[in-house]
Design a protein around this motif. Structure first.
Motif, short mmCIF file in Angstrom:
data_model
loop_
_atom_site.label_atom_id
_atom_site.label_comp_id
_atom_site.label_asym_id
_atom_site.label_seq_id
_atom_site.Cartn_x
_atom_site.Cartn_y
_atom_site.Cartn_z
N GLN A 55 0.85 -1.18 0.00
CA GLN A 55 0.00 0.00 0.00
C GLN A 55 0.88 1.24 0.00
O GLN A 55 1.80 1.37 0.79
CB GLN A 55 -0.90 0.00 1.23
N VAL A 56 0.57 2.15 -0.93
CA VAL A 56 1.35 3.38 -1.03
C VAL A 56 0.96 4.34 0.08
O VAL A 56 -0.22 4.55 0.35
CB VAL A 56 1.10 4.04 -2.40
N GLN A 57 1.97 4.89 0.72
CA GLN A 57 1.73 5.93 1.73
C GLN A 57 2.50 7.18 1.34
O GLN A 57 3.67 7.10 0.96
CB GLN A 57 2.17 5.45 3.11
N LEU A 58 1.83 8.31 1.42
CA LEU A 58 2.41 9.59 1.03
C LEU A 58 2.22 10.57 2.18
O LEU A 58 1.10 10.74 2.66
CB LEU A 58 1.74 10.12 -0.23
N VAL A 59 3.29 11.22 2.57
CA VAL A 59 3.21 12.19 3.67
C VAL A 59 3.85 13.49 3.21
O VAL A 59 5.06 13.54 2.93
CB VAL A 59 3.92 11.66 4.93
N GLU A 60 3.04 14.53 3.13
CA GLU A 60 3.54 15.85 2.71
C GLU A 60 4.02 16.64 3.92
O GLU A 60 3.55 16.46 5.04
CB GLU A 60 2.44 16.66 2.02
N SER A 61 4.95 17.54 3.64
CA SER A 61 5.43 18.47 4.66
C SER A 61 5.95 19.72 3.96
O SER A 61 6.12 19.72 2.73
CB SER A 61 6.53 17.83 5.51
N SER A 76 6.27 5.77 0.57
CA SER A 76 6.66 4.45 1.05
C SER A 76 5.63 3.42 0.61
O SER A 76 4.54 3.76 0.17
CB SER A 76 6.79 4.44 2.57
N GLY A 77 6.03 2.15 0.72
CA GLY A 77 5.09 1.07 0.44
C GLY A 77 5.24 0.42 -0.91
O GLY A 77 4.63 -0.60 -1.19
N ARG A 78 6.03 1.01 -1.78
CA ARG A 78 6.22 0.46 -3.12
C ARG A 78 7.63 0.77 -3.61
O ARG A 78 8.32 1.62 -3.04
CB ARG A 78 5.23 1.07 -4.12
N THR A 79 8.01 0.12 -4.67
CA THR A 79 9.15 0.56 -5.45
C THR A 79 8.59 1.50 -6.52
O THR A 79 7.77 1.10 -7.34
CB THR A 79 9.86 -0.63 -6.13
N PHE A 80 9.02 2.74 -6.49
CA PHE A 80 8.33 3.77 -7.25
C PHE A 80 8.90 3.99 -8.65
O PHE A 80 8.50 4.95 -9.33
CB PHE A 80 8.32 5.07 -6.46
N SER A 81 9.79 3.14 -9.09
CA SER A 81 10.40 3.36 -10.40
C SER A 81 9.38 3.35 -11.53
O SER A 81 9.60 3.93 -12.58
CB SER A 81 11.49 2.32 -10.65
N LEU A 82 8.26 2.68 -11.34
CA LEU A 82 7.23 2.61 -12.38
C LEU A 82 6.06 3.53 -12.08
O LEU A 82 4.97 3.36 -12.61
CB LEU A 82 6.73 1.17 -12.54
N TYR A 83 6.29 4.52 -11.24
CA TYR A 83 5.23 5.42 -10.82
C TYR A 83 5.45 6.83 -11.37
O TYR A 83 6.57 7.25 -11.69
CB TYR A 83 5.15 5.49 -9.29
N VAL A 84 4.36 7.55 -11.42
CA VAL A 84 4.36 8.98 -11.67
C VAL A 84 3.89 9.65 -10.38
O VAL A 84 2.87 9.23 -9.80
CB VAL A 84 3.44 9.38 -12.83
N MET A 85 4.60 10.65 -9.95
CA MET A 85 4.26 11.37 -8.73
C MET A 85 3.76 12.76 -9.10
O MET A 85 4.37 13.44 -9.93
CB MET A 85 5.48 11.49 -7.82
N GLY A 86 2.68 13.16 -8.48
CA GLY A 86 2.09 14.44 -8.84
C GLY A 86 1.84 15.33 -7.64
O GLY A 86 1.76 14.87 -6.50
#
Length: 119
Positions: free
Chosen positions: A1-7, A25-35
């Motif tokens: 499960q992807v977890q995202l924490v902004e600051s 956290s929670g994944r290997t993000f090499s195949l992800y797009v972050m927005g």
């Protein structure tokens, strides 16, 4: 499960800069797009910027081009949004989001961080 924490949000004056961070956290993000998205009071959430984690390419909303820069730190699994020359209309809650690069929709969202720009 992807977890995202902004600051990194806060109260600044017009013309100032801020850098937002999104710890993933929670994944290997090499195949992800972050927005990064934002939602101002009384308005719909809008796209700000996104970055392809593997190759580092990015794009921006026209309203922030030339003033905002998105980047990522592979070692820290963190995505940043550097915001320069801030104006009051940048006041919003800023959200980090993640999607698999093969899919069009963002499926994972952070809790948001408030950015307030005073005139």
């Amino acid at each position: 499960q992807v977890q995202l924490v902004e600051s990194g949000g806060g109260l600044v004056q017009a013309g100032d800069s801020l850098r937002l961070a999104c710890a993933a956290s929670g994944r290997t993000f090499s195949l992800y797009v972050m927005g990064w998205f934002r939602q101002a009071p009384g308005k719909e959430r809008e796209f700000v910027s996104q970055i392809w984690w593997s190759r580092g390419s990015s794009n921006y909303a026209d309203s922030v081009k030339g003033r905002f820069t998105i980047s990522r730190d592979n070692a820290k699994n963190t995505v940043y949004l550097q915001m320069n020359s801030l104006t009051p209309d940048a006041t919003a809650v800023y959200y980090c989001a993640a999607r698999q690069s093969a899919l069009p929709g963002y499926a994972s969202w952070g809790q948001g961080t408030q950015v307030t720009v005073s005139s």
